[in-house]
Design an enzyme around this catalytic site. Structure first.
Site: not given
Length: 368
Positions: A143, A180, A182, A268
């Site tokens: 991120h 991931d 996200h 996740d």
């Protein structure tokens, strides 16, 4: 040649942040949690390493640490003003530079250690001393923008590693596959205007960040067409993830024909995770790993590196990670998933899978 190199360092488990309850800043009506602060804590990673030690999988790996990344490594991705502010805050006791990225004293050095694990893992694959590698990096990195850390990520681990490899002429074309849950907004930002790095992100649509990760975002300038976002609706499970890989992500990477594949390996998207609403399982990650290995064998001499990103279930991440790493190492040592039957029963109905399949088909028609 070593089959699988595994990079880790105890110092990465010592990264600390505070003053949060889940992802909410403490204060007002937000009470502290008895279990601690942010979901990003050392236990998921530590328990993965513990599980590997107990099953004996660690003995099938070439286990290593790595040096911290250097100032030159950092400067290829992050502006000097950001590096200096991060270092200053770290030396003075810690703080927070961006969004949900707190760190304690020494946080700068720990983040440089984490990035160093990713960089050395990639170097090990590129120099041929290991067929593939896994970096148990913490804090995560996908991120982090060049000048703005967010989403628990303090440095762009993959960005730093890839830029170093390209600068040192160890490779010319790199594909980054991010599974991931996200959106990999940071890695995307680093390479968004580049044609030598192809970034692919499979993620839960508008989870985090809520305003990035759209399919229409394909890159800009020289990088037009070299970014691919595959947003999946909440509730997507094993069948949908494998369809996204088989029909879109992997064919697009094959078309790009990289020298090496790098995976931003978050766990996740698993059905047991506090920060997502997806239904992937340990078997999902195992199969996605094998699919990626097969592609790497076909197009880039098996050169494949995975680096750890998210995953916030202390009980389930270890089994997802073990399934992934045992597959990388082609090991017969397994850690049977204690939730396999329950999560199989919770998978989406065929009608939902068909709906997601339609979305994937529509995206593939525009890309391939």
């Amino acid at each position: 040649m070593t089959s699988t190199a595994f990079f880790w360092d105890e110092k990465c488990f010592w990264h600390a942040g505070g003053n949060y309850a889940f992802t909410l800043p403490l204060g007002g009506l937000v009470q502290p949690l008895s279990s601690g602060g942010l979901p990003e804590n050392p236990e998921t990673k530590r328990r993965l390493k513990n599980l590997m030690d107990v099953t004996g999988l660690t003995q099938n790996l070439s286990v290593r640490s790595a040096p911290m990344v250097t100032q030159d490594d950092l400067a290829r991705v992050h502006p000097q003003s950001f590096i200096a502010e991060f270092k200053s805050l770290s030396d003075s006791g810690g703080g927070e530079l961006g969004l949900r990225t707190p760190f304690a004293a020494g946080g700068f050095e720990i983040a440089c250690q984490s990035a160093g694990l990713t960089k050395s893992a990639l170097d090990t694959v590129l120099d041929g001393s290991a067929q593939n590698a896994y970096a148990l990096s913490r804090p995560p990195g996908h991120h982090c923008l060049p000048d703005f850390p967010n989403g628990f990520c303090l440095l762009s681990n993959i960005g730093i590693a890839v830029e170093a490899a390209l600068s040192d002429r160890k490779c010319e074309r790199v594909a980054v596959l991010d599974w991931d849950v996200h959106h990999g907004n940071g890695t995307e930002a680093v390479f968004y205007d580049r044609a030598d790095v192809f970034t692919v992100s499979i993620h839960q649509e508008h989870n985090y960040p809520v305003d990035t990760g759209d399919f229409a975002d394909r890159g800009t300038g020289d990088g037009d067409g070299y970014n691919l976002n595959i947003p999946l609706p909440p509730g997507s499970g094993h069948v949908s993830y494998l369809a996204a890989m088989e029909q879109l992500a992997l064919p697009a990477i094959r078309k790009f024909n990289p020298d090496v594949i790098v995976v931003a390996c978050g766990f996740d998207a698993a059905a047991i995770d506090p920060l997502s609403r997806m239904l992937a399982t340990a078997e999902t990650f195992k199969v996605m790993t094998k699919m990626t290995m097969d592609l790497a064998d076909d197009i880039c001499d098996g050169k494949l590196m995975l680096t750890h990103e998210g995953g916030y279930s202390e009980v389930y991440v270890p089994f997802c990670g073990h399934a992934t790493i045992e597959t990388l190492a082609q090991s017969k040592i397994t850690a049977p998933d204690p939730m396999a039957d329950t999560l199989a029963a919770r998978q989406p109905k065929a009608g939902f899978d068909a709906y997601v399949q339609g979305l994937i088909t529509e995206m593939a028609q525009q890309v391939l």
